[in-house]
Design a protein around this motif. Structure first.
Motif, PDB file in Angstrom:
ATOM      1  N   GLY A 270      -1.448   8.057  -1.989  1.00  0.00           N
ATOM      2  CA  GLY A 270      -1.523   7.014  -3.009  1.00  0.00           C
ATOM      3  C   GLY A 270      -0.855   5.740  -2.609  1.00  0.00           C
ATOM      4  N   GLY A 271      -1.263   4.526  -3.316  1.00  0.00           N
ATOM      5  CA  GLY A 271      -0.683   3.448  -2.815  1.00  0.00           C
ATOM      6  C   GLY A 271       0.693   3.210  -2.845  1.00  0.00           C
ATOM      7  N   SER A 272       1.439   3.678  -3.842  1.00  0.00           N
ATOM      8  CA  SER A 272       2.851   3.890  -3.981  1.00  0.00           C
ATOM      9  C   SER A 272       3.310   5.187  -4.153  1.00  0.00           C
ATOM     10  N   LEU A 273       4.750   5.463  -3.731  1.00  0.00           N
ATOM     11  CA  LEU A 273       5.307   6.806  -3.877  1.00  0.00           C
ATOM     12  C   LEU A 273       6.639   6.755  -4.688  1.00  0.00           C
ATOM     13  N   THR A 274       6.900   7.991  -4.905  1.00  0.00           N
ATOM     14  CA  THR A 274       8.310   8.196  -5.572  1.00  0.00           C
ATOM     15  C   THR A 274       9.308   8.801  -4.644  1.00  0.00           C
ATOM     16  N   GLY A 275      10.520   8.914  -4.904  1.00  0.00           N
ATOM     17  CA  GLY A 275      11.287   9.615  -4.036  1.00  0.00           C
ATOM     18  C   GLY A 275      10.791  11.406  -3.969  1.00  0.00           C
ATOM     19  N   GLU A 276      10.383  11.671  -4.969  1.00  0.00           N
ATOM     20  CA  GLU A 276       9.791  13.171  -4.608  1.00  0.00           C
ATOM     21  C   GLU A 276       8.803  13.044  -3.640  1.00  0.00           C
ATOM     22  N   GLY A 277       7.860  12.130  -3.843  1.00  0.00           N
ATOM     23  CA  GLY A 277       6.729  11.997  -2.842  1.00  0.00           C
ATOM     24  C   GLY A 277       7.269  11.884  -1.612  1.00  0.00           C
ATOM     25  N   ALA A 278       8.224  10.891  -1.358  1.00  0.00           N
ATOM     26  CA  ALA A 278       8.973  10.701  -0.131  1.00  0.00           C
ATOM     27  C   ALA A 278       9.487  11.965   0.703  1.00  0.00           C
ATOM     28  N   ALA A 279      10.101  12.773  -0.134  1.00  0.00           N
ATOM     29  CA  ALA A 279      10.659  14.123   0.275  1.00  0.00           C
ATOM     30  C   ALA A 279       9.465  14.893   0.679  1.00  0.00           C
ATOM     31  N   ARG A 308       8.963   3.412  -8.154  1.00  0.00           N
ATOM     32  CA  ARG A 308       8.091   4.037  -6.928  1.00  0.00           C
ATOM     33  C   ARG A 308       8.284   2.703  -5.886  1.00  0.00           C
ATOM     34  N   THR A 309       7.718   2.925  -4.811  1.00  0.00           N
ATOM     35  CA  THR A 309       8.091   2.188  -3.449  1.00  0.00           C
ATOM     36  C   THR A 309       6.838   1.953  -2.760  1.00  0.00           C
ATOM     37  N   ARG A 310       6.443   0.903  -2.080  1.00  0.00           N
ATOM     38  CA  ARG A 310       5.312   0.913  -1.446  1.00  0.00           C
ATOM     39  C   ARG A 310       5.302   0.188  -0.225  1.00  0.00           C
ATOM     40  N   LEU A 311       4.468   0.529   0.906  1.00  0.00           N
ATOM     41  CA  LEU A 311       4.534  -0.208   2.079  1.00  0.00           C
ATOM     42  C   LEU A 311       3.634  -1.519   2.059  1.00  0.00           C
ATOM     43  N   PRO A 312       4.248  -2.652   2.382  1.00  0.00           N
ATOM     44  CA  PRO A 312       3.378  -3.735   2.139  1.00  0.00           C
ATOM     45  C   PRO A 312       2.368  -3.846   3.196  1.00  0.00           C
ATOM     46  N   ASP A 313       1.277  -4.376   2.794  1.00  0.00           N
ATOM     47  CA  ASP A 313       0.005  -4.083   3.686  1.00  0.00           C
ATOM     48  C   ASP A 313       0.533  -4.716   4.986  1.00  0.00           C
ATOM     49  N   LEU A 314       1.264  -5.987   4.994  1.00  0.00           N
ATOM     50  CA  LEU A 314       1.530  -6.497   6.401  1.00  0.00           C
ATOM     51  C   LEU A 314       2.203  -5.704   7.318  1.00  0.00           C
ATOM     52  N   LEU A 315       2.789  -4.647   6.782  1.00  0.00           N
ATOM     53  CA  LEU A 315       3.601  -3.691   7.518  1.00  0.00           C
ATOM     54  C   LEU A 315       2.961  -2.417   7.849  1.00  0.00           C
ATOM     55  N   ARG A 316       1.990  -2.170   7.166  1.00  0.00           N
ATOM     56  CA  ARG A 316       1.222  -0.960   7.279  1.00  0.00           C
ATOM     57  C   ARG A 316       0.646  -0.626   8.601  1.00  0.00           C
ATOM     58  N   GLY A 317      -0.059  -1.540   9.280  1.00  0.00           N
ATOM     59  CA  GLY A 317      -0.461  -1.462  10.566  1.00  0.00           C
ATOM     60  C   GLY A 317       0.559  -1.334  11.686  1.00  0.00           C
ATOM     61  N   HIS A 318       1.792  -1.965  11.401  1.00  0.00           N
ATOM     62  CA  HIS A 318       2.843  -1.713  12.308  1.00  0.00           C
ATOM     63  C   HIS A 318       3.487  -0.260  12.195  1.00  0.00           C
ATOM     64  N   GLU A 389      -0.844  11.255 -14.955  1.00  0.00           N
ATOM     65  CA  GLU A 389      -1.291  10.169 -15.013  1.00  0.00           C
ATOM     66  C   GLU A 389      -0.808   9.085 -14.093  1.00  0.00           C
ATOM     67  N   ALA A 390       0.476   9.118 -14.105  1.00  0.00           N
ATOM     68  CA  ALA A 390       1.280   8.297 -13.073  1.00  0.00           C
ATOM     69  C   ALA A 390       1.050   8.606 -11.559  1.00  0.00           C
ATOM     70  N   GLU A 391       0.817   9.960 -11.316  1.00  0.00           N
ATOM     71  CA  GLU A 391       0.195  10.408  -9.977  1.00  0.00           C
ATOM     72  C   GLU A 391      -0.998  10.455  -9.617  1.00  0.00           C
ATOM     73  N   ARG A 392      -2.007   9.805 -10.563  1.00  0.00           N
ATOM     74  CA  ARG A 392      -3.385  10.222 -10.489  1.00  0.00           C
ATOM     75  C   ARG A 392      -3.873   9.703  -9.216  1.00  0.00           C
ATOM     76  N   HIS A 393      -3.489   8.617  -8.762  1.00  0.00           N
ATOM     77  CA  HIS A 393      -4.148   7.731  -7.441  1.00  0.00           C
ATOM     78  C   HIS A 393      -3.938   8.806  -6.279  1.00  0.00           C
ATOM     79  N   ALA A 394      -2.409   9.484  -6.303  1.00  0.00           N
ATOM     80  CA  ALA A 394      -2.140  10.270  -4.951  1.00  0.00           C
ATOM     81  C   ALA A 394      -2.872  11.383  -5.204  1.00  0.00           C
ATOM     82  N   LEU A 395      -3.021  12.000  -6.524  1.00  0.00           N
ATOM     83  CA  LEU A 395      -3.771  13.457  -6.580  1.00  0.00           C
ATOM     84  C   LEU A 395      -5.268  13.142  -6.257  1.00  0.00           C
ATOM     85  N   HIS A 396      -5.986  12.172  -6.527  1.00  0.00           N
ATOM     86  CA  HIS A 396      -7.176  12.053  -5.971  1.00  0.00           C
ATOM     87  C   HIS A 396      -7.450  11.970  -4.348  1.00  0.00           C
ATOM     88  N   GLY A 397      -6.448  10.889  -4.214  1.00  0.00           N
ATOM     89  CA  GLY A 397      -6.084  10.705  -2.957  1.00  0.00           C
ATOM     90  C   GLY A 397      -5.842  12.171  -1.695  1.00  0.00           C
TER      91      GLY A 397
END
Length: 651
Positions: A270-279, A308-318, A389-397
C-alpha cells in the motif's frame, strides 16, 4: 464539514512570495463556473505538499464547506490512475459511499458535480502527474478552490483559471534558517564553512534538510567538518547525487531493526502503512516494529500522518538502493511473502466478521510468525468493514504482489476474502484488476474450483460496470470449468452458484424469463445436496423474478416461504429483503393491509443494520402504500424521511 488536512508541521520557512501570490489570486477571483486552481510544481522534496496544506489552512475560512484531500499516488496502480476510484474517494468524504455511489465514470462524475455545485470547498490533489488526472476531479463550482501539487508543470490546465506556482529549492539563507529551527546547535555558528557544505549536499530540499538536522542531533559531539568530510568522501567514491550522502548518514545511525524496516518499506503493497503493517514487514513482533517506526520518523526517513506512516517519494529510491546494497534477495522475498500472507489472514478474519460464514474455498490462513493479527475494534461487522476500507489499497496491492511472487493460491484467496467488501463498497477498477489476477492465479495454481469462483465473481464486477457481454463470457467459461468438477457437495454448490450468477445477469439485462429459469435450476441443485441456505437464496430470487414477470400468485408463495426459512436460519438480511419483496407483491395483489407490517419489519431491520440505502427504499414504498390508502400526511412523512437520507447521501 469535512476537513482532511493534517496538523501544521513544526518548522516551515520561506515561500512568502508563493503564498502572497496564492492569496492575491484567491482574493481577486471572480468566481466563474470553473474553480480557481493553484498549481504547485517542483522537484520531489521541495515542500509542495506542505505548502499545499499551509495554503488550505490559511484559506479555510473563505471555504466553509470543507477541505477535501486525495493523494493520487495512493490510487496509482502500474503508473495509472483510475479516475472512477479517485472520484469515489472524494465522494466518500462528502458522505456518499457504499451502495450510494454510482458505478460508471459518467454517472459518478455527475454525482460529484451535483454534490459540489454551488459549494465553497477546497479540493487538494496531491502527486498529480498530468492535467488529465486533475480535470475530472474539479468541483462544479466557481466558488471552490483546487490546490494541485505535481512534480512538473501542468500546462494543459485551463490558463484562465490556473495560477502556476513553481517551487525552487530553498536559497542558502532560508535553508540555514530551516536547519536552525530543526536543530538548535552551536556548531551551526562555529563552523560556517561546514554548514555551507552541508547545505550544498542537501541541495536546498526541505525534506533533505530535515534528515540532516535529525542526523546532526544524533551526533552532537562530532565536529561538523569531520562529518562533512566523511560524506563528501562517500560521494566521490560512489558517484551518488549529493543529497544521497545525507540520507546514508541518517540510515547508518539507525539500529538493526529500524535499518531493516527502512529497506523493506518499499515492499509494502500500500501507499502507507500502520504499525501492524510494519510488524508484518519486519516479522519481529509489534514492539520491535513500533520502535523501528519511531526511529525512522525521528531520523526524518518516514512521514507520519495520523495512524498511518508513509515513505516519501524522495526517499523511496534511496531505501530501494540500500536494500540492494545492504540486504539480499532472500530477505526481500521473505518480507514480501510474509506481508502477503499477513494481509490474507487479516482479510479472511474481517470477511468472516463482516459477512458471517459463507461458501469459501481457501483454507484459513495460519497466524504469521512475528506479525500479530490486526485489531478489528470491538469485533463488530462495522469494525470489519472499516478495516477493509482503510486497508483496501494494500489489500489489492497484495493481490498483485502475490501474483508477482508466484504465490498463486494466496492471490486468488485474497480475492475471495475481498468479495463481501466489494458488494458493499464497490471500487470497480481495483476489484476488476484484482479478480483478473485471481482468474490467472487460479489457472496457474491448477485449481478448477477457484477458477469457477473467480470467473463468476469477476463477471459481477463486469456487469456492474455495464460490460454485459464480457460478464456473459466469464460465466460461460465458469460454467465450462464447473463441468469438470467432481460430484462433491462443495463442487455441486459451486456449479449451482454459477447458475445463480447467470440468473442475476439475465435479471440485470431485463430478461426475467431466463433469470427465473436459472434461479429454478439453481434452487433444484441446492435442494439435491440439502443446502438449506442455497435453497433459501434460490427461493427468494425466483420469487423476485416471477414478480417481475407478473406471476404474482406463485411469487407470493415463494417469497412467503423465503421469509419463513430466512427467519428459521437467522438470516436477518435476506429475511428483511424477502419481506420487502413480498410486501410489493401483496400491494400489487390488492392487499395493502398485509403489505404494511412487512414493510415495517423491513424498515426496522434496515435501521438496525445501519443500511440507509435499504431504509430509503422502504420509506418510499411505505409512502406509496400510504398514498394508495388515502393517508396523505403519513405518505408525506415517509417521503420526507426518504428524501432526507437521499439528500444527505447525494442521491
Amino acid at each position: 464539514m469535512v476537513y482532511q488536512v493534517p496538523p501544521e508541521t513544526a518548522h516551515f520557512v520561506d515561500r512568502e512570495d508563493e503564498q502572497a501570490l496564492a492569496f492575491r489570486a484567491v482574493a481577486e477571483w471572480k468566481g466563474t463556473a470553473r474553480p480557481l486552481c493553484l498549481a504547485l510544481s517542483g522537484l520531489g522534496g521541495t515542500g509542495k505538499t506542505e505548502l499545499a496544506y499551509r495554503l488550505a489552512r490559511g484559506l479555510r475560512e473563505r471555504y466553509p464547506d470543507g477541505v477535501l484531500h486525495v493523494d493520487l499516488d495512493d490510487l496509482r496502480r502500474g503508473g495509472v490512475i483510475e479516475v472512477t476510484d479517485a472520484l469515489g474517494q472524494l465522494l466518500g468524504a462528502l458522505d456518499i459511499e457504499g451502495r450510494w455511489l454510482d458505478q460508471t465514470l459518467r454517472d459518478r462524475s455527475r454525482q460529484y458535480w451535483d454534490r459540489t455545485d454551488g459549494r465553497r470547498l477546497i479540493v487538494l490533489i496531491d502527486n498529480a502527474r498530468t492535467a488529465a488526472e486533475v480535470v475530472p476531479l474539479l468541483p462544479a463550482s466557481g466558488e471552490s478552490l483546487v490546490i494541485v501539487a505535481s512534480h512538473g508543470p501542468l500546462p494543459d490546465l485551463e490558463s484562465g483559471s490556473a495560477v502556476e506556482l513553481p517551487l525552487e529549492p530553498l536559497g542558502d539563507r532560508d535553508a540555514t534558517e530551516l536547519l536552525r529551527l530543526i536543530v538548535d546547535d552551536p556548531r551551526l555558528a562555529k563552523e560556517p564553512e561546514a554548514v555551507g557544505g552541508l547545505l550544498r549536499l542537501c541541495s536546498g530540499l526541505p525534506a533533505a534538510l530535515r534528515v540532516a538536522g535529525q542526523w546532526m542531533r544524533r551526533h552532537r559531539r562530532r565536529p561538523l567538518a569531520r562529518l562533512l568530510a566523511e560524506l563528501e568522501d562517500e560521494l566521490t567514491d560512489k558517484g551518488l547525487p549529493m543529497v544521497e550522502a545525507v540520507w546514508d548518514a541518517a540510515y547508518r545511525s539507525l539500529d538493526e531493526n529500524a535499518a531493516l524496516l527502512y529497506r523493506l518499506v518499499p515492499l509494502h503493497p500500500g501507499g502507507s502503512l500502520t504499525g501492524e503493517g510494519a510488524a508484518a514487514l519486519l516479522g519481529r513482533g509489534r514492539d520491535a516494529a513500533d520502535d523501528a517506526l519511531d526511529a525512522l520518523e525521528t531520523a526524518g526517513l518516514l512521514d507520519p500522518r495520523g495512524e498511518r506512516t508513509r515513505l516519501p517519494d524522495l526517499l523511496r529510491g534511496h531505501a530501494e538502493r540500500r536494500s540492494r546494497e545492504d540486504g539480499d534477495e532472500a530477505e526481500r522475498r521473505a518480507a514480501a511473502t510474509r506481508v502477503v500472507r499477513w494481509y490474507l489472514r487479516q482479510a479472511q478474519r474481517a470477511d468472516v466478521l463482516a459477512a458471517g460464514e459463507r461458501l469459501t474455498l481457501a483454507a484459513r490462513a495460519e497466524p504469521v510468525e512475528g506479525a500479530p493479527d490486526a485489531s478489528l475494534g470491538e469485533g463488530t461487522p462495522a469494525d470489519a468493514y472499516r478495516w477493509l476500507e482503510a486497508e483496501r489499497h494494500a489489500l489489492h496491492g497484495a493481490v498483485a504482489q502475490a501474483a508477482r511472487l508466484e504465490l498463486y493460491d494466496e492471490a486468488w484467496a485474497l480475492c475471495e476474502a475481498l468479495w463481501t467488501h466489494f458488494l458493499d463498497h464497490p471500487h470497480h477498477a481495483d476489484t476488476a484488476d484484482s479478480f483478473t489476477l485471481g482468474v490467472q492465479a487460479a489457472q496457474r495454481a491448477e485449481h478448477p474450483p477457484a477458477l469457477v469462483r473467480m470467473r463468476s465473481q469477476l463477471a459481477r464486477v463486469r456487469w456492474e460496470q455495464g460490460e454485459f457481454d464480457a460478464a456473459a463470457e466469464e460465466l460461460t467459461l465458469a460454467q465450462a470449468a464447473a463441468e469438470l468438477l467432481d460430484g462433491s457437495t462443495v463442487h455441486r454448490k459451486l456449479a449451482a452458484s454459477v447458475v445463480e450468477f447467470r440468473g442475476t445477469l439475465h435479471g440485470r439485462r431485463g430478461d426475467w424469463q431466463s433469470a427465473a429459469a436459472d434461479f429454478a435450476e439453481a434452487r433444484k441443485a441446492h435442494r439435491a445436496i440439502d443446502n438449506a441456505y442455497g435453497v433459501l437464496l434460490g427461493t427468494y430470487r425466483l420469487g423476485e423474478a416471477l414478480a417481475a414477470l407478473g406471476e404474482l400468485e406463485r411469487a407470493e408463495e415463494l417469497l412467503t416461504q423465503a421469509c419463513r426459512t430466512a427467519r428459521e436460519l437467522r438470516r436477518e438480511r435476506i429475511a428483511s429483503r424477502a419481506a420487502f419483496a413480498l410486501g410489493g407483491v401483496l400491494r400489487r395483489r390488492g392487499r395493502p393491509a398485509e403489505a404494511a407490517p412487512l414493510y415495517a419489519s423491513a424498515l426496522a431491520a434496515a435501521r438496525a443494520r445501519g443500511a440507509d440505502f435499504d431504509e430509503a427504499r422502504v420509506l418510499h414504498a411505505l409512502a406509496d402504500l400510504a398514498e394508495e390508502r388515502g393517508e396523505h400526511e403519513e405518505s408525506a412523512r415517509h417521503r420526507a424521511a426518504a428524501k432526507t437520507i437521499e439528500q444527505r447521501r447525494g442521491a
